[in-house]
Design an enzyme around this catalytic site. Structure first.
Site, short mmCIF file in Angstrom:
data_model
loop_
_atom_site.label_atom_id
_atom_site.label_comp_id
_atom_site.label_asym_id
_atom_site.label_seq_id
_atom_site.Cartn_x
_atom_site.Cartn_y
_atom_site.Cartn_z
CB CYS A 154 -0.93 0.00 1.22
SG CYS A 154 -1.93 1.50 1.35
CG ASN A 297 -5.07 17.77 17.23
OD1 ASN A 297 -3.88 17.51 17.34
ND2 ASN A 297 -5.61 18.17 16.09
CG ASN A 341 -25.29 14.42 21.96
OD1 ASN A 341 -24.70 14.83 20.96
ND2 ASN A 341 -26.29 13.56 21.87
CG ASP A 362 -11.76 19.23 14.44
OD1 ASP A 362 -12.15 19.01 13.28
OD2 ASP A 362 -10.82 18.60 14.97
CB CYS A 388 -13.67 15.87 7.90
SG CYS A 388 -15.04 15.32 8.93
#
Length: 432
Positions: A154, A297, A341, A362, A388
């Site tokens: 790969c 992060n 949540n 994010d 994303c």
């Protein structure tokens, strides 16, 4: 056999042609090319097809590096030159903003780019022992299929991990529970690489000895997960029970477990972090919320810049990990992590976070529509949104601009997944 000239690419990297007023989405075709194709899905307004014959090749066409490209479903754009892939992703983002949100950023940011190959420090490899001949397959699924590609290497995995695909077949095939191991989680940290075997039946003592010997031979840590995520543990006695990655520019290091969510591309994550902090511009004395904060992060670099951070995450385990990371980096006093949540955020729950100067979001692919809807009169003046999924970013941006009084100052893509059509992006919103 029908033929067509390709006009553009769609968000999945397929060539788009027009035939008798109908859009034809042709896999493997590039703009400017004339191709013959075969449709596998026909609808009144569009067709999905596969390119069969290429009559005129684009100057941007390149030879795929991977010999399994076209069969393996892990990549979809290896036939397109690398810089052109990034341009396509930037166009996908622009089109999403305009066609879905009817907005445009004031400024398009330069694309964030890094290595085009060997970048994938996280992967979930599927495993299958074929009943017909007993062969074990380890790798990614085939395109549009539940079958696993018969792949020996790969190109998007680090070379050392790619070289383990065939030895892993032999290892799994020698185990007593070979047909009860559906997945291998791959996680690369700075001190060690972990291969986590998801085993649906317990290993025998002989199995464990083989697995441990494999790890020693190839210099990787071998873990097992016989149940839920909390059951993941190393098989070697006395082995290190965590991995880590660093963000040197901010002087922080984050620990994680092999099945925790972390960014796949370490190089792009570091550059993205630099861009996010430049746009957010955290200052001492400011109070900033990091929503969908994961293991910290973005939170820790914000705190390292001197601001106070309220990190909110749905997973209790990740909140615990973020808290531990803040303590390990000496930033606990500036970090307050909470479990909630965020897909059910309300004006009351957002107000309960207290007064916020700025906000970083994010979210996963679903976006953050509930958070955006919940922002009230005291909403922060600046929002940095890391996405994303261009579609949900455009939807949320339309709400922020159309209903909440923000301007879309700038936006751009981060090429987190080269050779694929996946689009990661970052956007800055401000209001007076």
């Amino acid at each position: 056999m029908p033929s067509a000239i390709i006009e553009s690419l769609d968000h999945e990297g397929r060539g788009i042609a027009r035939c008798d007023g109908k859009a034809i989405f042709i896999e493997g075709a590039l703009p400017g090319e004339r191709v013959e194709f075969s449709s596998y899905r026909v609808k009144p307004k569009f067709e999905q097809a596969t390119m069969l014959v290429l009559h005129k090749a684009s100057a941007l066409r390149v030879t795929p590096k991977c010999e399994f490209y076209g069969t393996c479903g892990g990549c979809s754009m290896q036939h397109l030159e690398a810089s052109a892939q990034v341009a396509v992703k930037q166009r996908v983002l622009e089109n999403a903003f305009w066609h879905l949100g009817r907005i445009r950023p004031d400024l398009l940011l330069p694309a964030i780019q890094g290595p085009a190959w060997g970048y994938r420090y996280r992967a979930r490899l599927s495993v299958f022992k074929r009943p017909s001949d007993g062969r074990v397959l380890v790798g990614f699924h085939e395109k549009k299929s539940s079958f696993i590609a018969d792949m020996h290497s790969c190109e998007v995995l680090p070379p050392a991990l790619s070289a383990l695909l065939m030895p892993l077949r032999e290892l799994i095939g020698a185990l007593s529970v070979a047909d009860r191991i559906p997945q291998i989680e791959v996680a690369v940290g700075e001190e060690q690489t972990v291969l986590l075997l998801r085993n649906l039946l317990p290993f025998t003592a002989a199995d464990e000895a083989r697995i441990v010997a494999f790890g020693a031979q190839h210099g990787v840590a071998m873990w097992q997960q016989p149940g839920g995520p909390d059951t993941a543990r190393p098989l070697q006695a006395g082995a290190q029970s965590w991995l880590s990655y660093s963000l040197p520019e901010f002087g922080v290091s984050l620990r994680f477990q092999p099945n925790d969510f972390t960014q796949v591309n370490v190089d792009i994550n570091r550059i993205l972090m630099r861009k996010a902090m430049a746009l957010l511009d955290p200052q001492p004395g400011e109070r900033i919320a990091d929503l969908f904060c994961g293991l910290g992060n973005f939170s820790l670099p914000i705190a390292a810049r001197g601001a106070s951070v309220v990190g909110v995450e749905g997973s209790v385990a990740m909140v615990r990990r973020a808290t531990e990371n803040a303590e390990l980096n000496g930033l606990a006093e500036r970090c307050d992590f909470r479990a909630a949540n965020l897909f059910e955020a309300t004006p009351k729950s957002i107000a309960a976070l207290g007064k916020l100067d700025k906000l970083l979001i994010d979210p996963p692919r679903e976006g953050a529509i509930a958070v955006c809807q919940a922002l009230g009169e005291q909403a922060p003046r600046r929002i940095v949104y890391v996405s994303c999924n261009p579609a949900t970013l455009a939807r949320d941006a339309a709400l922020l601009v159309g209903e909440k009084g923000y301007r879309l100052i700038s936006a751009g893509v981060a090429n987190m997944f080269p050779q694929t059509s996946h689009v990661e992006s970052i956007a800055l919103f401000e209001r007076s």
